[in-house]
Design an enzyme around this catalytic site. Structure first.
Site, short mmCIF file in Angstrom:
data_model
loop_
_atom_site.label_atom_id
_atom_site.label_comp_id
_atom_site.label_asym_id
_atom_site.label_seq_id
_atom_site.Cartn_x
_atom_site.Cartn_y
_atom_site.Cartn_z
N LYS A 81 14.69 5.43 58.89
CA LYS A 81 14.04 6.51 59.05
C LYS A 81 15.52 6.81 59.92
O LYS A 81 16.07 6.31 59.74
CB LYS A 81 12.72 6.83 60.09
CG LYS A 81 11.28 6.91 59.07
CD LYS A 81 11.44 7.28 58.23
CE LYS A 81 9.95 6.69 57.61
NZ LYS A 81 10.22 5.29 56.90
C1 LIG Z 1 6.22 9.64 53.79
C2 LIG Z 1 5.99 8.39 54.79
N1 LIG Z 1 4.55 8.68 55.68
C3 LIG Z 1 4.25 7.74 56.64
C4 LIG Z 1 5.20 6.82 57.14
C5 LIG Z 1 4.20 5.45 57.64
O1 LIG Z 1 5.47 5.88 59.24
P1 LIG Z 1 5.50 4.16 59.85
O2 LIG Z 1 6.21 3.10 59.45
O3 LIG Z 1 5.92 4.61 61.70
O4 LIG Z 1 4.17 3.81 60.11
C6 LIG Z 1 6.08 6.33 56.45
C7 LIG Z 1 7.31 5.40 55.95
O5 LIG Z 1 7.97 4.58 55.29
C8 LIG Z 1 6.19 7.76 55.56
O6 LIG Z 1 7.84 7.33 54.23
#
Ligand SMILES: Cc1ncc(COP(=O)(O)O)c(C=O)c1O
Length: 378
Positions: free
Chosen positions: A181
């Site tokens: 991210k």
């Molecule tokens: C659109 C979206 N939502 C949720 C997530 C989940 O994030 P995390 O890995 O911090 O749980 C991601 C991660 O790739 C994502 O791209």
């Protein structure tokens, strides 16, 4: 040349600062998490920020606190990372998939409206790869139908929609701090919101709903016997992660500028390649460029996956574009025809992009991309 696909940006000063946290003896959720939350809220322009272990746990807590329970439906885009739907499932509710706008790749408000039923409790727009969804229309749908809005802002720290900061528009917005991210704490998440009472409840729910925080108990002048008025989770961030997050926030503007400059270079060159389509540039939003997505045109001489394969052989790793959750075995049976989502999942690839990418690395990617995109498939 071997080009990394993604790489977080660190200045080299983070290690010593994280070591100071370790030396303090407070390594679980404590004063640094509070400091990081305050800095994050200030950056986004939200009244409150609540740190969690990931965006996935942030989404789950946000849905839960907005009242999503077993039997409810939550409308989500299928074109998203599977965490979007899994967070609904973690609440015992059903994700209902709706199609995207084919230009922005974001949930189409009209498709979301058509999917509303008596069981709909919430709509979850995703600011896909950091491009803000059409929030005014979702907020209006929320008001008109009496459904909650929860934003999946995993990739969107620093993005704005019609001049308003993502994370500061009212509904809970959930950010990811995973290394792919915009900024990272290794793993981690953040919920920003405007309502202090809801934030206070979230802070309890992420620590098994204990009615006193570790921090408050530590500094209490009298014995504190805690109690658990409801059930909750362990979604606590560590103070070491929070320290890293504080360092990353200092770099955010530089990171966003670098990403923007690199993507401008990508688009200028890719616009000259007839087989490929550059990302849509909306005039209502400032995006974060968490990823650079290229679409392979239907009449291109080479298919998307073959193009990825040839680039990989040249030392250029790419990724398929955003997945369609309803086409994965885990959600088989939730299948509804979502033509725009299915086409985008089939035709899009993500190019290498990271703030410290050099122009030589990017030129190499562009050179090989042009070569292969013009070649006939073998
Ligand atoms: C659109 C979206 N939502 C949720 C997530 C989940 O994030 P995390 O890995 O911090 O749980 C991601 C991660 O790739 C994502 O791209």
């Amino acid at each position: 040349m071997q080009v990394p696909f993604a790489k977080p940006h660190f200045t080299g000063t983070e290690g010593a600062l994280v070591a100071e946290v370790i030396a303090s003896g407070w390594v679980s959720q404590g004063p640094k998490v509070r400091e990081f939350e305050a800095a994050f809220a200030a950056r986004v322009g939200a009244a409150e920020a609540v740190a969690t272990t990931s965006c996935t746990t942030a989404l789950q807590l946000a849905l839960y606190v907005m009242g999503v329970r077993p039997g409810d439906e939550v409308i989500v885009p299928s074109l998203s990372f599977i965490a979007t739907a899994n967070s609904v499932w973690h609440c015992g509710a059903t994700p209902v998939f709706a199609d995207i706008d084919p230009d922005t790749y974001n949930l189409d408000p009209a498709a979301a409206e058509r999917a509303i039923t008596e069981r709909t409790k919430a709509i979850m727009p995703v600011h896909q790869v950091g491009l803000p969804a059409d929030m005014d229309r979702f907020l209006e749908l929320g008001r008109r139908y009496g459904v909650e809005i929860v934003e999946d802002a995993a990739c969107a720290i620093g993005a704005t929609y019609k001049g308003r900061s993502i994370g500061a528009m009212g509904p809970p917005a959930c950010f990811s701090l995973h290394p792919r991210k915009v900024i990272t704490t290794g793993e981690g998440g953040m919920i920003t919101l405007q309502d202090s009472d809801v934030a206070a409840r979230l802070r309890k729910l992420r620590a098994h709903a204990m009615d006193v925080s570790d921090l408050a108990r530590h500094f209490a002048k009298d014995v504190v016997i805690e109690s658990y008025p409801e059930r909750g989770w362990n979604a606590r961030m560590t103070d070491m992660q929070a320290q890293l997050g504080l360092c990353q926030l200092q770099e955010l503007d530089w990171i966003l500028d670098r990403r923007r400059a690199l993507c401008k270079r990508y688009s200028a060159a890719i616009a000259q390649i007839p087989a490929l389509q550059t990302p849509f540039e909306p005039d209502y939003a400032v995006r974060t460029w968490q990823s650079y997505c290229v679409r392979v045109n239907a009449r291109a001489p080479i298919g998307r996956t073959e193009l990825m394969r040839r680039l990989l052989h040249d030392g250029i790793p790419t990724r398929r574009g955003v997945m369609t959750i309803h086409e994965e075995p885990a959600y088989a049976g939730a299948g509804v025809g979502l033509p725009h989502s299915e086409a985008a999942a089939r035709d899009v690839l993500i190019l290498p992009l990271f703030p410290d990418m050099t122009e030589q690395q990017q030129d190499y990617v562009l050179d090989r991309l042009a070569l292969h995109a013009l070649a006939q498939a073998a």
